[in-house]
Design an enzyme around this catalytic site. Structure first.
Site: not given
Length: 321
Positions: A192-194, A199, A221
């Site tokens: 995952f990433c922002t 990702c 996220i």
């Protein structure tokens, strides 16, 4: 989701992996500033051969108009690999000072040739299915963000690569992740990433390098915080964002962190109360990093900023009278 009355500004983070030739890139770089100006939109958009990536803010009509313009110009559809992925939140004031459209080699810089999420990518996981995936002990969960982002919030049990930039991810994957996988033999990787872009590219890299079954959180996220109720959430802390809000809480509202204007790292209220913290001059992260002349220069800059802020507040008070 917070109330977004007339006084609030829409913030949209977006990206699309879609091939753009020279003419298409030049057309976008030429048209976007005009479109932004007409809609009173501020922010930053990166344009590269592999697609677009940006965050913008402004009146809802202006922001949505620019997004529609992008959708039309890019001729995007609704498939995972060809859509304009957008995350929306709200702010009380502008989170950018200007609008910039910039030409880049990559819309998110990994520095590795041949990585193409359109051709090879992991399995997309919708936010409502994320908890079930990461709760499985056979899932290895990886946070693909930088160390200063992971320091203020992450998912329960996620591995922090400790990277300074996304360019460091491939080296970490080869030197740290591969031995870990050989040792623990997880059934799958979940990343995952922002907002989803890092990702997505990281999963493409891992797939290409034969790391096994790879999944990633669709929309990142921000989409998870938008769609998953806080009482069911596996997220802990705040989510770092690259604008003047610094961090967002689970309601996608500005959180409690602010930046140290000396080193640029996020600070919690507790860290700002430490004796080592001097606003605009130093914090616990950089107290030994700068020279005395640097700190004097930072202090002068902070005094100037405080004076400008005070003058601006006085003008607002006078106007309200």
């Amino acid at each position: 989701m917070p109330d977004h009355g007339m006084s609030r500004l829409l913030v949209a983070a977006f990206y699309a992996f879609t091939p753009l030739d020279d003419d298409q890139r030049e057309a976008l770089l030429s048209a976007l500033p005009t479109q932004a100006s007409h809609g009173a939109v501020l922010g930053s958009v990166l344009v590269a051969k592999e697609g677009v990536n940006g965050t913008i803010s402004g009146p809802e009509q202006g922001v949505e108009g620019l997004l529609e313009h992008l959708q039309e110009q890019l001729k995007l559809g609704e498939q995972h690999f060809e859509r304009l992925e957008v995350k929306r939140s709200w702010a009380e004031r502008s989170v950018f000072r200007r609008f910039k459209a910039r030409r880049k080699k990559e819309i998110v810089t990994m520095g590795v040739t041949g990585v193409d999420p359109r051709a090879n990518v992991g399995t997309y996981v919708d936010p409502e299915d994320w908890n079930g995936l990461v709760d499985d002990p056979d899932t290895l969960v990886i946070d693909t963000r930088n160390h200063y982002e992971t320091a203020i919030g992450s998912f329960d049990g996620a591995i922090d690569p400790g990277t300074d930039s996304f360019r460091d991810f491939p080296h970490w994957a080869e030197t740290k992740l591969r031995p870990l996988i050989d040792e623990t033999a997880p059934k799958r990787i979940a990343m995952f990433c922002t907002g989803g872009i890092r990702c997505e590219k990281a999963s493409s890299y891992l797939q290409h390098q034969g790391f096994g079954e790879v999944h990633h959180l669709r929309g990142g996220i921000l989409k998870y915080l938008e769609q998953v109720p806080e009482e069911e959430s596996r997220w802990r802390g705040e989510c770092f964002v690259f604008d003047q809000r610094v961090a967002l809480n689970h309601q996608l509202e500005p959180g409690e962190h602010s930046l140290c204007h000396a080193c640029g790292l996020p600070l919690s209220p507790e860290q700002r109360s430490l004796p080592s913290y001097i606003k605009g001059v130093q914090c616990l992260h950089c107290i030994d990093r700068f020279s005395e002349s640097d700190r004097q220069r930072f202090a002068m800059r902070q005094r100037q900023m405080d004076q400008l802020s005070s003058a601006s507040s006085k003008k607002s008070d006078d106007f309200s009278l």
